[in-house]
Design a protein around this motif. Structure first.
Motif: not given
Length: 286
Positions: A229-258
């Motif tokens: 949906f996001i990509r087909h309708l070209q909705i801008p999204f948070c830059e972290l998703y382009n870096r491999g993050f798949t679920s956004l929490g805080g700096v200490t408990d979230t990292r790119p998805n292995p």
């Protein structure tokens, strides 16, 4: 055409759902566009999408999900009225999809002022009267990219956003004390999220929690459908998703998805929308 091949071609042409020939200033402008214009444009875009006949099975599933979700949102508007509804918004992919669907539902059809049984005029389209109310419960250690995206998108979509740097329960207590008009809150929870397994579209809060109706319009969406949906309708999204993050929490408990690591290199990752399995979505969360 597979979902992967479609996503790859779209990635070649877009960054964050925005065509590479566009700039943020060209899209957002020096000041946000008027809310009614945004709502009507989103409604027209979604209506056009629902009229498409895609070959891709994922997009056909998204069309079905959109219809169900918009029915839930419209039922919420009928039950409570726009002034008594709010959105829990943290800039993540799920609540972003929900935000777009809510805004598309805000223009409503009103009956004619002087109905005639013999030759009734068509209903008029009523513009949204005021910004959508929203609550942002801030992580104890938020990413600057998330903070920036929440601020930019709240401005772009005219959210009446109240920010609380508190744990969830006291944040909700403070929000309802500050905004007692709220009767129901839209949540971007999905079935595969923690505690989402047995939720329905409408669930009152549990005993001991601030009392309001929780509304879950995207509860049955799958991960790949959110991104389609996001990509087909070209909705801008948070830059972290382009870096491999798949679920956004805080700096200490979230990292790119292995699961998205490039060839076993834990310093380089595929973008979030290339993940296919719902069960792997939260592998980057502690």
């Amino acid at each position: 055409m597979t979902a992967n091949s479609a996503c790859q071609r779209q990635h070649d042409a877009r960054v964050n759902g925005i065509t590479k020939t566009d700039t943020p200033a060209a899209i957002h402008g020096p000041t946000p566009r008027a809310l009614p214009d945004i709502c009507f444009e989103l409604r027209a875009k979604i209506d056009a999408f629902l009229e498409e006949q895609p070959d891709d099975g994922v997009l056909r599933n998204v069309q079905r999900q959109v219809r169900v979700s918009m029915d839930v949102i419209q039922e919420s508007l009928r039950r409570y009225g726009a002034d008594h509804l709010s959105l829990s918004y943290n800039g993540g992919k799920d609540c972003l999809v929900l935000l777009i669907l809510i805004l598309a539902c805000l223009p409503s059809c009103a009956p004619p002022s002087s109905p005639s049984p013999d030759n009734p005029p068509p209903p008029t389209i009523v513009s949204p009267r005021r910004p959508l109310q929203a609550i942002y419960i801030v992580s104890s250690d938020p990413f600057s990219e998330v903070e920036d995206f929440v601020a930019a998108s709240a401005e772009q979509y005219h959210l009446d956003l109240k920010r609380y740097a508190l744990p969830m329960r006291p944040a909700l207590e403070a929000y309802l004390e500050d905004t007692p008009i709220i009767k129901a809150i839209f949540l971007g929870t999905r079935r595969t999220d923690p505690h989402g397994e047995f939720l329905t579209h409408f669930d009152p809060t549990d005993q001991g929690w601030p009392q309001f109706m929780r509304v879950h319009p995207v509860i049955d969406w799958h991960y790949v459908e959110i991104w389609a949906f996001i990509r087909h309708l070209q909705i801008p999204f948070c830059e972290l998703y382009n870096r491999g993050f798949t679920s956004l929490g805080g700096v200490t408990d979230t990292r790119p998805n292995p699961a998205l690591a490039l060839g076993g290199d834990t310093s380089k990752f595929h973008p979030a929308y290339e993940l296919r399995d719902d069960d792997e979505e939260r592998l980057g969360r502690d």
